[in-house]
Each structure stands twice: as C-alpha cells, then as structure tokens.
Enzyme design. Structure first.
Site, PDB file in Angstrom:
ATOM      1  N   HIS A  89      63.082 -27.374 110.632  1.00 39.39           N
ATOM      2  CA  HIS A  89      62.448 -28.746 110.787  1.00 39.39           C
ATOM      3  C   HIS A  89      61.043 -28.676 110.135  1.00 39.39           C
ATOM      4  O   HIS A  89      60.244 -27.987 110.360  1.00 39.39           O
ATOM      5  CB  HIS A  89      62.344 -29.024 112.188  1.00 39.39           C
ATOM      6  CG  HIS A  89      61.569 -30.550 112.380  1.00 39.39           C
ATOM      7  ND1 HIS A  89      62.762 -31.586 111.919  1.00 39.39           N
ATOM      8  CD2 HIS A  89      60.652 -30.753 112.999  1.00 39.39           C
ATOM      9  CE1 HIS A  89      61.807 -32.591 112.220  1.00 39.39           C
ATOM     10  NE2 HIS A  89      60.693 -32.240 112.831  1.00 39.39           N
ATOM     11  N   SER A  90      60.943 -29.823 109.361  1.00 40.99           N
ATOM     12  CA  SER A  90      59.530 -30.100 108.862  1.00 40.99           C
ATOM     13  C   SER A  90      59.012 -29.328 108.042  1.00 40.99           C
ATOM     14  O   SER A  90      59.636 -28.562 106.855  1.00 40.99           O
ATOM     15  CB  SER A  90      58.770 -30.712 109.892  1.00 40.99           C
ATOM     16  OG  SER A  90      57.604 -31.268 109.364  1.00 40.99           O
TER      17      SER A  90
END
Length: 343
Positions: A219-220
């Site tokens: 994620h991210s």
C-alpha cells in the site's frame, strides 16, 4: 547551635544596626563595626554544627528508591515520589543528599545506554596518555560506518551528563522526559529506510521460505519499497513471487530507474488498485509503462486496501492457477477493463 538561634542572632544584629543608623557619628562607627562582624560570620560553618554527617548511600536501593515500569523514581516502601526536604531546616544537608542521589542516577543512565541502547563508551581524547584528563562519549557500533544517517545528541551545561537532558526531570518526572534514551531508541528504530527494511526482510526471511507461491500486497509507499526490492533482487523476486497487488502505490518506475525487464514483469504480474470514483476494477488510465491500474472502488486513499480485498484475492487465485498451468495471467480480467496495450 540550632538554626533558630542563628536566626535570632542575625535578627538581633539587624535590629541593633537599624537603631544605630538613626544616631550620630558614634553610632555610625558602631554600625560599621557590626557590619564588619557580620561579614565575618560563616553561615555554612554555623550550619554544619547542627547537621548530620554528609554520608549517603552509593546505590538506589540504599536510598530506598527505584524506577518503576513507567520510568518514575519512587520510594520502595511508600511508592511516593522523591522528597527533597527529607530533613526540615537542613537545606544544605538536603542539597548534598540530592546531589549524591544524582550521581547514582548518572551511573544508572550510563548502564541503560550500554545495556538497553547497545551503545559503547569511547574515551576522549582517543590518544590520551594515562596522566592526561579524560572524558568519554557513547556511540552506536555503526556510528562511523553507516553511510545513511548519523544523529548527534548534545546536552546542556551544568550537572547533566551523557544521556541526560535534565537530572531534575529524571528525579521528579521520569526517565523519558529527563534522558536522551527515547531519542536514541527512536533513531535505532528508524535506522534504515523502508526500502532497506524490505530488502533485509527478503534476504533473511522471504528468500528462505519454502512456499511455491509468494504474493505481495503493498500500500502507498510500500509500492515504492517493492519496486526498489525488485531493482535490487530482480532475479530472486521473479523466481519466487507469483503476483503483486498494489493499493494506491506511489512508486514511479522512471524516478526509481526500474529497467525494461522489471517494467515488463510488472505489466504481467502486478496490478495497482487506485483511489477513484469509478466502480471497483474499472480500468484507470496510467502515464507510466508498468502495471495496470484499476479502481479500488473508493476515493479515499486509506480505504483502497480494504475496498479492493475481494478483487485482490481473486487476482491472486488466477495468478496461482495460471502459474501452475504455465499460462501467463492476462493483465486485464473483466469485460469492462481496458487492456494495457490499448491505453
């Protein structure tokens, strides 16, 4: 001679001086004489005659104090904080007791620096002879070899020593507020970027796994860390990883200088679920030549991993089946998704 008697003497002298200052020349001479007498009085010596010996314990246990689980100095029997005025009207003796306790705490902090923070004590000057005055600092084992970061902590002046911000805070508040230990521990935790951490975990754990199918969900910034892992361990990642699901990843194959072979592998084995107002799995145009981008079904960055969960597991299942049947997984899977080549 009691301290109250000393106060009485000084008060009497002060009254006499006030009375004499109201008289003539003779009284002024007497005033001068009294001032001279007063200047000769050694208050410290007078106080010493009425105070106990300045002999104090050399351990915290001897003082009947210890640090609790919160790092607070508490009396072993009563649980009360440190009391400065241990003996009334004996300020000098109380101060000496406080200083003796402070020296013990300094040694205690030194022990924490070595045992908990794993710092080593280095004598200064480094080439000092036995007869020269010496000092010392504390430093981590990799302080001179770590090419990434070095943090230097400098305390103020006064009675504070290495590892301390304020002795008063250590005694009256706690170790966290009065010592540099929280800074040191935080620096140790942060020593190394997320990318370096991902590579370390790969080398020491994932690479040793017996699993035939390894999947990543990043994620991210985790997506950037994964791309860096691929750059550093390309052959190993391609050999062991079956599929990668990115959720609103912030990676950039241009800025990270990912090679052509990495970009090609990502096109076939990765998918990025990004924040979008479009329905889940709808294709989202990308300006980067790496993995396909599809909607996570939410415009909130922090919800992209949660909202795309069912699609990600379906993606992994298809990737595993394709690998086992030696058939490459197409980058687009649903009729409403635009193929990457058409973008």
């Amino acid at each position: 001679m009691s301290s109250s008697f000393i106060t009485l003497i000084l008060l009497t002298i002060w009254i006499n001086m006030a009375q004499l200052q109201q008289g003539g020349p003779d009284e002024k001479e007497k005033t001068t004489a009294l001032k001279d007498l007063l200047s000769r009085i050694d208050l410290d010596e007078l106080m010493k005659k009425d105070e106990p010996p300045l002999e104090f314990p050399d351990t915290l246990e001897g003082f009947e104090y210890a640090f609790n689980e919160k790092g607070q100095l508490r009396h072993i029997k009563t649980g009360e904080p440190f009391v400065f005025n241990y003996r009334e009207d004996l300020h000098r003796w109380n101060q000496k007791r406080y200083e003796a306790l402070g020296e013990i705490i300094t040694k205690y902090v030194y022990e924490l620096l070595e045992k908990e923070c794993h710092l080593k004590k280095v004598t200064l000057p480094v080439d000092a002879t036995e007869s020269e005055p010496k000092s010392f600092i504390f430093m981590s084992e990799d302080a001179l070899t770590n090419p990434d970061k070095l943090m230097v902590l400098i305390h103020g002046s006064g009675v504070v020593r290495a590892g301390q911000w304020a002795r008063r805070l250590i005694i009256n508040e706690d170790l966290d507020s009065g010592t540099q230990i929280p800074y040191i521990k935080r620096a140790i935790e942060d020593n190394g970027s997320p990318e370096e951490h991902a590579i370390y975990v790969w080398d020491h754990f994932i690479a040793e796994s017996a699993a035939e199918n390894i999947f990543f969900v990043a994620h991210s910034y985790g997506g950037l860390a994964f791309v860096e892992l691929m750059i550093q361990r390309e052959a190993d990642v391609k050999n062991k990883v079956t599929a990668v699901a990115l959720t609103d990843s912030v990676h950039n194959v241009w800025h990270q200088e990912a090679g052509k072979t990495i970009r090609e592998w990502m096109r076939e084995n990765c998918c990025n679920w990004v924040s979008s107002s479009e329905p889940l799995d709808t294709s989202v145009e990308s300006m980067l030549p790496d993995c396909p981008r599809v909607s996570a079904g939410t415009e909130r960055h922090e919800l992209t991993s949660w909202k795309s969960l069912p699609s990600i597991f379906k993606f992994f299942s298809e990737a595993s089946e394709a690998k086992n049947s030696s058939v490459k997984l197409a980058p687009t899977r649903r009729s409403n998704r635009i193929k990457y080549e058409e973008l």
